[in-house]
Scaffold this active site. Structure first.
Site, PDB file in Angstrom:
ATOM      1  N   LYS A  47      60.530  60.622  32.050  1.00 19.41           N
ATOM      2  CA  LYS A  47      60.139  60.923  30.678  1.00 19.41           C
ATOM      3  C   LYS A  47      61.295  60.851  29.688  1.00 19.41           C
ATOM      4  CE  LYS A  47      56.540  61.492  29.882  1.00 19.41           C
ATOM      5  NZ  LYS A  47      55.181  60.883  29.868  1.00 19.41           N
TER       6      LYS A  47
HETATM    7  C1  LIG Z   1      56.314  64.661  37.169  1.00 19.81           C
HETATM    8  C2  LIG Z   1      55.520  63.661  36.378  1.00 19.81           C
HETATM    9  N1  LIG Z   1      54.876  62.705  37.028  1.00 19.81           N
HETATM   10  C3  LIG Z   1      54.137  61.794  36.389  1.00 19.81           C
HETATM   11  C4  LIG Z   1      53.998  61.794  35.024  1.00 19.81           C
HETATM   12  C5  LIG Z   1      53.133  60.753  34.369  1.00 19.81           C
HETATM   13  O1  LIG Z   1      53.815  59.840  33.562  1.00 19.81           O
HETATM   14  P1  LIG Z   1      53.105  59.246  32.289  1.00 19.81           P
HETATM   15  O2  LIG Z   1      52.923  60.360  31.301  1.00 19.81           O
HETATM   16  O3  LIG Z   1      54.037  58.200  31.753  1.00 19.81           O
HETATM   17  O4  LIG Z   1      51.780  58.686  32.672  1.00 19.81           O
HETATM   18  C6  LIG Z   1      54.644  62.789  34.304  1.00 19.81           C
HETATM   19  C7  LIG Z   1      54.483  62.878  32.853  1.00 19.81           C
HETATM   20  O5  LIG Z   1      54.815  63.842  32.197  1.00 19.81           O
HETATM   21  C8  LIG Z   1      55.434  63.745  35.000  1.00 19.81           C
HETATM   22  O6  LIG Z   1      56.075  64.741  34.349  1.00 19.81           O
END
Ligand SMILES: Cc1ncc(COP(=O)(O)O)c(C=O)c1O
Length: 480
Positions: free
Chosen positions: A44
């Site tokens: 992120k």
């Molecule tokens: C630990 C974790 N995994 C997966 C994601 C998913 O990513 P995205 O928001 O780009 O779909 C996030 C998003 O905040 C996350 O914090």
């Protein structure tokens, strides 16, 4: 080695790591992309930097302004570090369910944390989103990042993550696997890979099995970041604008237990310590790889590190409390467990008619004083319910003569994992031996994180009968 003139320049440029032992017996090459190598420890950072830079460029964030976000943690950390570096105040609204390690990280960057634990629909005035929006409306110079609907989020991945995956595989990538939270990662990376490969790269959404994205019932899960949960009273289920559904070729649903198994195994076999959503992605990728060939190259994006989850997915006590198991045995349990004293318990929906509920319970021969769990209604329930969907308990005797199911609901005691020994503090602490058996005298029993039955205070005190266990720990059964 690269040299950067600021921490912000060091965001992105994460490597690919080939799996060897974890991919044994599988034909394709499988590479993971460890996004915890970003300075804030997750994927992120990319979106946070891009959203903040965009806000500066379009004038919505000015010097002396306040960076605000509603986040499950990692976006807030990316924003907190970026804001710290650029001299902005940062205020983060997040769920009180996030791991302690993440909370401490916010504080380390000097960000202010507002913890919200309301279990309410998104448009409710107490929801995380409503509280964040209210704060921004009342605070001069405040800018809300809105990762769910901010085009700079997927754009960050289109311009960085996508080209990195393509270049680092020399254009040989055939499958890209990622979880879907806001959808920024999969949409931006996936779109780039589709375009550069002329549509050849397959984009796979790895999704918690109850997530709405892949057609689940929207009930809660234990894995942070991945998937789409909806409160059962949500009027309109809004999907993020950051998510480009056209990019995703297919979804692979993954149970929490399987995601946990995957990351625990990854740490033990590869020396790669990844977080829970990484487990969702990895479990999906290993399943996908079963059907692929030597000509295929799979890239799996791992959003953050297991170091943020040492007190959860990697902690035996936490796993036992949720009724989870480990790929390697958890600390061995001596003597009887909660599961030995638990009993499968029928469900009634809060909004079904009393007459309908009684007809069903009577037809099943359920005892008049036997416990019944009252749950929120969910379309297409795929697993036993999550504890957050249970409102309390009742009995057929209480239902008789009542106008609604809701008015008969009694509060529950604690949540106990099926494998907990009867000597565990969570069990002895509740069964305080005071002989009381009033409200809260029934605990929920969890197996693999879902509610599979109940156990009464009395049953925990009773000596085992010759008949043996009432419900086995492994059966995971619940009536309904
Ligand atoms: C630990 C974790 N995994 C997966 C994601 C998913 O990513 P995205 O928001 O780009 O779909 C996030 C998003 O905040 C996350 O914090």
């Amino acid at each position: 080695m690269a040299r950067y003139e600021s921490v912000l320049e060091s965001i992105g440029g994460t490597p690919l790591i080939r799996l060897t032992r974890a991919a044994q017996g599988l034909r394709p090459r499988i590479y993971v992309k460890p996004e915890w190598q970003n300075p804030g420890g997750s994927v992120k950072d990319r979106a946070a930097l891009a959203m903040l830079r965009q806000a500066e460029a379009d004038g919505s964030l000015r010097p002396g302004g306040v960076v605000v976000e509603v986040t499950s943690g990692n976006t807030g950390i990316g924003l907190a570090l970026t804001a710290a570096h650029l001299g902005y105040r940062a205020v983060i609204f997040t769920s009180s369910m996030i791991a302690q390690e993440k909370r401490d990280q916010f504080a380390a960057y000097g960000a202010e944390l507002r913890l919200v634990d309301a279990f309410v629909p998104r448009d409710h005035p107490d929801s995380l989103r409503s509280q964040g929006e209210r704060f921004v409306a009342e605070t001069p110079g405040a800018w809300l990042a809105q990762q769910y609907d901010n085009p700079a989020n997927p754009a960050a991945h289109y311009t960085s993550t996508g080209p990195e995956v393509w270049d680092d595989t020399d254009g040989t990538v055939t499958h890209f696997v990622a979880t879907v939270g806001t959808g920024g990662t999969i949409s931006g990376t996936g779109r780039y890979l589709k375009e550069v490969s002329g549509g050849r790269v397959q984009v796979i959404g790895a999704d918690p099995i109850t997530s709405r994205y892949s057609g689940g019932d929207g009930s809660q899960k234990y894995i942070e970041g991945a998937g789409h949960f909806v409160h059962p009273e949500t009027a309109v289920d809004e999907w993020p604008k950051s998510l480009d559904l056209g990019v995703i070729d297919r979804y692979l649903p993954v149970e929490d237990q399987d995601a946990i198994d995957a990351v625990r195994e990854l740490a033990r076999t590869e020396g790669v310590l990844a977080g829970g959503s990484s487990g969702v992605a990895l479990a999906a990728a290993l399943e996908l790889a079963e059907d692929l060939t030597e000509d295929d190259t799979v890239v799996v994006l791992l959003p953050d590190s297991g170091r943020a989850y040492l007190s959860t997915y990697f902690n035996d006590s936490w796993l036992a409390a949720g009724g989870f198991t480990g790929p390697a045995p958890l600390t061995p349990v001596e003597g009887p467990t909660v599961g030995d004293r638990a009993t499968p318990t029928p469900l009634v929906e809060r909004d079904e008619t009393v007459a309908g509920a009684l007809r069903r319970l009577d037809a099943d021969g359920h005892a008049d004083d036997g416990p019944v769990l009252v749950v929120y209604r969910r379309e297409g329930r795929v697993l036993a319910p999550h504890a957050s969907d249970i409102l309390g308990w009742t009995t057929p005797a209480r239902l008789r003569g009542a106008a609604t199911v809701a008015e008969t609901v009694q509060p529950l005691g604690p949540r106990l994992g099926t494998g907990l020994p009867l000597t565990a503090p969570a069990v002895t602490g509740w069964d305080g031996g005071d002989g009381s058996d009033g409200d809260g005298s029934l605990a929920l029993v969890l197996a693999r994180g879902r509610v599979t039955g109940t156990v009464s205070r009395q049953a925990l005190r009773d000596q085992p009968t010759a008949a043996g266990p009432m419900v086995s720990a492994a059966s995971g059964q619940t009536a309904h």
